[in-house]
Each structure stands twice: as C-alpha cells, then as structure tokens.
Design a protein around this motif. Sequence first.
Motif, PDB file in Angstrom:
ATOM      1  N   THR A  18     -30.023 -12.553  42.330  1.00 16.00           N
ATOM      2  CA  THR A  18     -29.573 -13.114  41.064  1.00 16.00           C
ATOM      3  C   THR A  18     -28.642 -12.179  40.315  1.00 16.00           C
ATOM      4  O   THR A  18     -27.807 -12.621  39.550  1.00 16.00           O
ATOM      5  CB  THR A  18     -30.777 -13.418  40.144  1.00 16.00           C
ATOM      6  N   ASN A  19     -28.810 -10.905  40.546  1.00 15.42           N
ATOM      7  CA  ASN A  19     -28.017  -9.935  39.809  1.00 15.42           C
ATOM      8  C   ASN A  19     -27.365  -8.982  40.808  1.00 15.42           C
ATOM      9  O   ASN A  19     -27.910  -7.930  41.106  1.00 15.42           O
ATOM     10  CB  ASN A  19     -28.910  -9.167  38.828  1.00 15.42           C
ATOM     11  N   LEU A  20     -26.221  -9.380  41.323  1.00 13.73           N
ATOM     12  CA  LEU A  20     -25.529  -8.528  42.277  1.00 13.73           C
ATOM     13  C   LEU A  20     -24.873  -7.387  41.509  1.00 13.73           C
ATOM     14  O   LEU A  20     -23.877  -7.563  40.840  1.00 13.73           O
ATOM     15  CB  LEU A  20     -24.504  -9.329  43.073  1.00 13.73           C
ATOM     16  N   SER A  21     -25.501  -6.254  41.599  1.00 16.15           N
ATOM     17  CA  SER A  21     -25.053  -5.068  40.876  1.00 16.15           C
ATOM     18  C   SER A  21     -24.482  -4.077  41.879  1.00 16.15           C
ATOM     19  O   SER A  21     -24.647  -4.237  43.090  1.00 16.15           O
ATOM     20  CB  SER A  21     -26.247  -4.451  40.151  1.00 16.15           C
ATOM     21  N   PRO A  22     -23.839  -3.028  41.399  1.00 12.48           N
ATOM     22  CA  PRO A  22     -23.390  -1.985  42.319  1.00 12.48           C
ATOM     23  C   PRO A  22     -24.551  -1.413  43.141  1.00 12.48           C
ATOM     24  O   PRO A  22     -24.392  -1.109  44.316  1.00 12.48           O
ATOM     25  CB  PRO A  22     -22.796  -0.921  41.395  1.00 12.48           C
ATOM     26  N   GLU A  23     -25.728  -1.313  42.529  1.00 11.45           N
ATOM     27  CA  GLU A  23     -26.892  -0.763  43.230  1.00 11.45           C
ATOM     28  C   GLU A  23     -27.350  -1.670  44.371  1.00 11.45           C
ATOM     29  O   GLU A  23     -27.690  -1.191  45.453  1.00 11.45           O
ATOM     30  CB  GLU A  23     -28.050  -0.529  42.238  1.00 11.45           C
ATOM     31  N   THR A  24     -27.359  -2.988  44.131  1.00 13.75           N
ATOM     32  CA  THR A  24     -27.776  -3.900  45.203  1.00 13.75           C
ATOM     33  C   THR A  24     -26.748  -3.926  46.326  1.00 13.75           C
ATOM     34  O   THR A  24     -27.112  -4.038  47.495  1.00 13.75           O
ATOM     35  CB  THR A  24     -28.034  -5.328  44.689  1.00 13.75           C
ATOM     36  N   GLU A  25     -25.493  -3.788  45.974  1.00 12.84           N
ATOM     37  CA  GLU A  25     -24.456  -3.726  47.013  1.00 12.84           C
ATOM     38  C   GLU A  25     -24.580  -2.445  47.830  1.00 12.84           C
ATOM     39  O   GLU A  25     -24.389  -2.452  49.050  1.00 12.84           O
ATOM     40  CB  GLU A  25     -23.058  -3.843  46.389  1.00 12.84           C
ATOM     41  N   ILE A  26     -24.935  -1.347  47.179  1.00 14.52           N
ATOM     42  CA  ILE A  26     -25.159  -0.090  47.900  1.00 14.52           C
ATOM     43  C   ILE A  26     -26.354  -0.237  48.834  1.00 14.52           C
ATOM     44  O   ILE A  26     -26.300   0.183  50.000  1.00 14.52           O
ATOM     45  CB  ILE A  26     -25.364   1.085  46.918  1.00 14.52           C
ATOM     46  N   LEU A  27     -27.433  -0.854  48.356  1.00 16.23           N
ATOM     47  CA  LEU A  27     -28.602  -1.071  49.211  1.00 16.23           C
ATOM     48  C   LEU A  27     -28.220  -1.901  50.434  1.00 16.23           C
ATOM     49  O   LEU A  27     -28.589  -1.559  51.561  1.00 16.23           O
ATOM     50  CB  LEU A  27     -29.732  -1.743  48.429  1.00 16.23           C
ATOM     51  N   ARG A  28     -27.470  -2.959  50.214  1.00 20.11           N
ATOM     52  CA  ARG A  28     -27.019  -3.799  51.328  1.00 20.11           C
ATOM     53  C   ARG A  28     -26.227  -2.965  52.341  1.00 20.11           C
ATOM     54  O   ARG A  28     -26.435  -3.064  53.543  1.00 20.11           O
ATOM     55  CB  ARG A  28     -26.174  -4.957  50.794  1.00 20.11           C
ATOM     56  N   GLN A  29     -25.355  -2.103  51.850  1.00 19.68           N
ATOM     57  CA  GLN A  29     -24.544  -1.263  52.737  1.00 19.68           C
ATOM     58  C   GLN A  29     -25.407  -0.225  53.461  1.00 19.68           C
ATOM     59  O   GLN A  29     -25.205   0.046  54.646  1.00 19.68           O
ATOM     60  CB  GLN A  29     -23.423  -0.575  51.956  1.00 19.68           C
ATOM     61  N   LEU A  30     -26.376   0.349  52.758  1.00 22.46           N
ATOM     62  CA  LEU A  30     -27.282   1.318  53.383  1.00 22.46           C
ATOM     63  C   LEU A  30     -28.067   0.678  54.524  1.00 22.46           C
ATOM     64  O   LEU A  30     -28.259   1.283  55.581  1.00 22.46           O
ATOM     65  CB  LEU A  30     -28.248   1.894  52.343  1.00 22.46           C
ATOM     66  N   ILE A  31     -28.503  -0.555  54.317  1.00 21.05           N
ATOM     67  CA  ILE A  31     -29.225  -1.268  55.367  1.00 21.05           C
ATOM     68  C   ILE A  31     -28.288  -1.545  56.540  1.00 21.05           C
ATOM     69  O   ILE A  31     -28.647  -1.295  57.697  1.00 21.05           O
ATOM     70  CB  ILE A  31     -29.833  -2.583  54.818  1.00 21.05           C
ATOM     71  N   THR A  32     -27.084  -2.015  56.254  1.00 20.06           N
ATOM     72  CA  THR A  32     -26.095  -2.292  57.297  1.00 20.06           C
ATOM     73  C   THR A  32     -25.776  -1.039  58.097  1.00 20.06           C
ATOM     74  O   THR A  32     -25.641  -1.089  59.322  1.00 20.06           O
ATOM     75  CB  THR A  32     -24.806  -2.866  56.677  1.00 20.06           C
ATOM     76  N   ASP A  33     -25.673   0.099  57.414  1.00 23.61           N
ATOM     77  CA  ASP A  33     -25.336   1.371  58.067  1.00 23.61           C
ATOM     78  C   ASP A  33     -26.542   2.055  58.706  1.00 23.61           C
ATOM     79  O   ASP A  33     -26.418   3.163  59.217  1.00 23.61           O
ATOM     80  CB  ASP A  33     -24.700   2.334  57.056  1.00 23.61           C
ATOM     81  N   ASN A  34     -27.699   1.405  58.615  1.00 22.93           N
ATOM     82  CA  ASN A  34     -28.927   1.940  59.209  1.00 22.93           C
ATOM     83  C   ASN A  34     -29.282   3.324  58.668  1.00 22.93           C
ATOM     84  O   ASN A  34     -29.685   4.224  59.409  1.00 22.93           O
ATOM     85  CB  ASN A  34     -28.826   1.963  60.737  1.00 22.93           C
TER      86      ASN A  34
END
Length: 135
Positions: A18-34
């Motif tokens: 619901t709240n796509l923030s810079p922090e949630t985008e970083i988390l998404r990238q961290l997961i993608t980058d393993n």
Amino acid sequence: MNRILIDTSVWIDFFNSTNLSPETEILRQLITDNQSIYLCPIIYQEILQGIRNDQTFEYIREILLDFEMIDFTWMETTDKAIEIYRTLRKKGITIRKSNDCLIAAYAILADVRILYKDRDFTQIAKGYNLKIFQL
C-alpha cells in the motif's frame, strides 16, 4: 555481502503493497539480489500478530521463515535494550517504543545494519552505536 535487519515497518508496507516507499523498494531489491536479510523474534512477532486472515498468516509466515533469524537469549537482548534506553535517556533522548530498543539490541549484538521507517532508530543511532542502512 550486506547483512541487514529489516524492521517491522518496512515489512508491513512491503507485504501490504500500500505504501511503496524507498525502503520497500530497497527491500525488494535486496531480495532480488539475494542479500543477507535478517529478522529477529520481535520483528517476526510484530509482523505476524497483526494478520487476521489465516491463509495470509500461513503464507507470510512461510516467507519469513526463509530469512535468517538473529537469536540471542532473551536476557542478553533485554539487558542490551535496557542499556540502550538508559544511555539515551541520560543524553536527553527518549525512545517512544521500547520494542525499538529491543530491535536495536538485536542489530547491535549481531553487528548488522538496520533498514527502517521508524524515527526511533534515527534517535537511537544519534546516541548509540546502531548501524543504519543508508538510502
């Protein structure tokens, strides 16, 4: 490799989308980058206790169990949290939520950085040795 503890506030926004923030985008990238993403028991509890739907609860619980858990004894982390709170209080910094001192204690004891959206961690880092994940 980065070792990062992700705070409850970021996880909740991530799962709710619901709240796509810079922090949630970083988390998404961290997961993608393993990257090495960590939880601690209190964060695990805070995320799961608020989920009303049983199927969603089980789904998110299974996802969370895939991440590494920082696990020290309750007394070790509690004593560190007390130390953090008292040290900051003597410096004129009052932390609003004592759970944030407990989460910070896990991060400090495990020597990991923390990704958060909660201002208490900014306050903790001003007066104590808490490693912040810089955006």
